[in-house]
Motif scaffolding. Sequence first.
Motif, PDB file in Angstrom:
ATOM      1  N   LEU A 184      13.753  19.400  33.502  1.00 54.97           N
ATOM      2  CA  LEU A 184      13.724  18.064  34.091  1.00 54.97           C
ATOM      3  C   LEU A 184      15.126  17.512  34.319  1.00 54.97           C
ATOM      4  O   LEU A 184      15.348  16.746  35.274  1.00 54.97           O
ATOM      5  N   ILE A 185      16.095  17.901  33.464  1.00 48.75           N
ATOM      6  CA  ILE A 185      17.428  17.302  33.578  1.00 48.75           C
ATOM      7  C   ILE A 185      18.495  18.311  34.003  1.00 48.75           C
ATOM      8  O   ILE A 185      19.652  17.916  34.180  1.00 48.75           O
ATOM      9  N   ALA A 186      18.132  19.592  34.145  1.00 45.77           N
ATOM     10  CA  ALA A 186      19.159  20.586  34.490  1.00 45.77           C
ATOM     11  C   ALA A 186      19.684  20.374  35.901  1.00 45.77           C
ATOM     12  O   ALA A 186      20.897  20.459  36.147  1.00 45.77           O
ATOM     13  N   LEU A 187      18.792  20.104  36.851  1.00 48.08           N
ATOM     14  CA  LEU A 187      19.219  19.937  38.247  1.00 48.08           C
ATOM     15  C   LEU A 187      20.113  18.720  38.446  1.00 48.08           C
ATOM     16  O   LEU A 187      21.186  18.831  39.047  1.00 48.08           O
ATOM     17  N   PRO A 188      19.738  17.519  37.946  1.00 53.11           N
ATOM     18  CA  PRO A 188      20.655  16.381  38.147  1.00 53.11           C
ATOM     19  C   PRO A 188      21.955  16.506  37.357  1.00 53.11           C
ATOM     20  O   PRO A 188      22.951  15.873  37.724  1.00 53.11           O
ATOM     21  N   MET A 189      21.969  17.297  36.293  1.00 53.11           N
ATOM     22  CA  MET A 189      23.220  17.469  35.546  1.00 53.11           C
ATOM     23  C   MET A 189      24.265  18.186  36.387  1.00 53.11           C
ATOM     24  O   MET A 189      25.471  18.028  36.166  1.00 53.11           O
ATOM     25  N   SER A 190      23.813  19.000  37.349  1.00 54.49           N
ATOM     26  CA  SER A 190      24.764  19.684  38.224  1.00 54.49           C
ATOM     27  C   SER A 190      25.552  18.696  39.081  1.00 54.49           C
ATOM     28  O   SER A 190      26.686  18.973  39.483  1.00 54.49           O
ATOM     29  N   ASP A 193      14.508  13.499  41.401  1.00 54.56           N
ATOM     30  CA  ASP A 193      13.596  13.271  42.521  1.00 54.56           C
ATOM     31  C   ASP A 193      14.373  13.003  43.806  1.00 54.56           C
ATOM     32  O   ASP A 193      14.003  13.512  44.878  1.00 54.56           O
ATOM     33  N   GLN A 194      15.460  12.250  43.714  1.00 51.96           N
ATOM     34  CA  GLN A 194      16.263  11.983  44.910  1.00 51.96           C
ATOM     35  C   GLN A 194      16.932  13.259  45.418  1.00 51.96           C
ATOM     36  O   GLN A 194      16.980  13.529  46.628  1.00 51.96           O
ATOM     37  N   ILE A 195      17.445  14.078  44.478  1.00 48.72           N
ATOM     38  CA  ILE A 195      18.092  15.330  44.881  1.00 48.72           C
ATOM     39  C   ILE A 195      17.080  16.271  45.526  1.00 48.72           C
ATOM     40  O   ILE A 195      17.375  16.948  46.523  1.00 48.72           O
ATOM     41  N   ALA A 196      15.879  16.338  44.968  1.00 50.15           N
ATOM     42  CA  ALA A 196      14.843  17.188  45.561  1.00 50.15           C
ATOM     43  C   ALA A 196      14.488  16.728  46.966  1.00 50.15           C
ATOM     44  O   ALA A 196      14.296  17.550  47.871  1.00 50.15           O
TER      45      ALA A 196
END
Length: 475
Positions: A265-271, A351-354
């Motif tokens: 859940l938090i790996a993608l926005p951490m990038s 969600d915004q990044i997706a």
Amino acid sequence: MSLTKLLLIWPGSPVLSILIWIVVMVVLLYLARTPAHKAIHSLARVIHNGFRLMARSVMLAEQKLVQRNKEVLLNAGTESVERLIEREFHRVDAVVKRDLSGYPTLHRALSDHATKIDEDYRESSETPPAPPAWVGAVEAVANLPSQGDGTVATILTEIHKTTVSQYKTAMDEHRKSVAERHNLLKKMMPYWRRMAQTLEQVGKTITGLHERARVIDNRMTEYEEIREQTDKAARMLTASSLTQFFISGFVLCIAIGGAVINFNLIALPMSEMVGGGSYIGGFKTANVAALVIILVEVAMGIYLMESLRITRLFPIIGQMDDKMRTRMIWITFSILSVLACVEAALAFMRDQIAADMQALRQSLAAVEATGIAINSWIPTVGQMVMGFVLPFALTFVAIPLESFIQSSRTVLGVITTAILRWLAFFLRLLGNVSHYCGELLVNIYDLFIFPPLWVENLIRDKKHPTEIIVEEEVS
């Protein structure tokens, strides 16, 4: 000159040379029969004794490990039962302070109610009226002979009227007194009900104390068995540890699944925060940062449970004074709240990044945007709620973790004991196999030199036939 020519005793006949060498070897083996048997027996005895000593050492180690496991198990069981007994005594103390601390007031109220009821009961008792004094006079007049005298009839008529009047007056007074008694009894009803409610409450309290006392008796019986170090207590504690091991392991697997979901859940926005192109070793920095956040949440949850004295992984935290523990509770809870808010924000960013990545794919593929609402608020709110709740859910991992660590000591001890027992069995088996392998080698050795042995037996039978017969009879 080659080695083959040297080995040929009879140059013109190789077969004859081989036979001669076989005869020579058999004779040599026959001459060396006794030393060879001793050497084979010695080797087999050395291997057999070596394996037996190894098996004995393993069995001693297994016995020491069993004793050590029993001591650890009984100590853990003693501590657990002491905690349960202490909790039951605290509950009894709370019940006594809450319900029985006002017993003097309750006793005084019951005494007042009983006194009031007794007074009302005495006032409501019925007193039979005294018989009138003129009853004897009426009986005397009624016994007079009338003899047709009208005066006596008139007197009797008047007496009848007076009696009826007095009867009505007495009945009215009786009804009035009965009504007064009924009113007094009616006033007694609230006191009876209060007494019944009070006694019912006292009965519930006494029943609860009786149940607590029965539970304490069972715990004390279990505690005495553990202190006596009986085999029954050891088996019971072993079964309980195995049950706790599997249950806590199952709960930890569920917690690991929740941690994996939280990580994704938090790996993608951490990038977006630490950079998607940087690496630490062979791992992405974003993944490492997400994993560190989850581990920090778990650590804060463990510290929070330790501060609340729910778990005892770190005794130094439980030994702090109440003021310091309260500060630590608020600090750890604040850190968990901040991390939960951060994860909720990261879930919103995810969600915004997706959505941006989906729009980028559509633009690169030259596909018109569809009418599907990618930025719907339902998945966004769901992800934010999950990001906020999961850190607090991971806080309770400390409870099954403590149970798993405590029970794993017993489980590892049981497994190690079983391994040592099987190892001792195999070592003893190998020792016996080596012993019988020595006997087998001796028999094989005698099989190669059976011609001279056969000749030796014939000569011995001719020289000492009587001794052989006696030996056969004895055997």
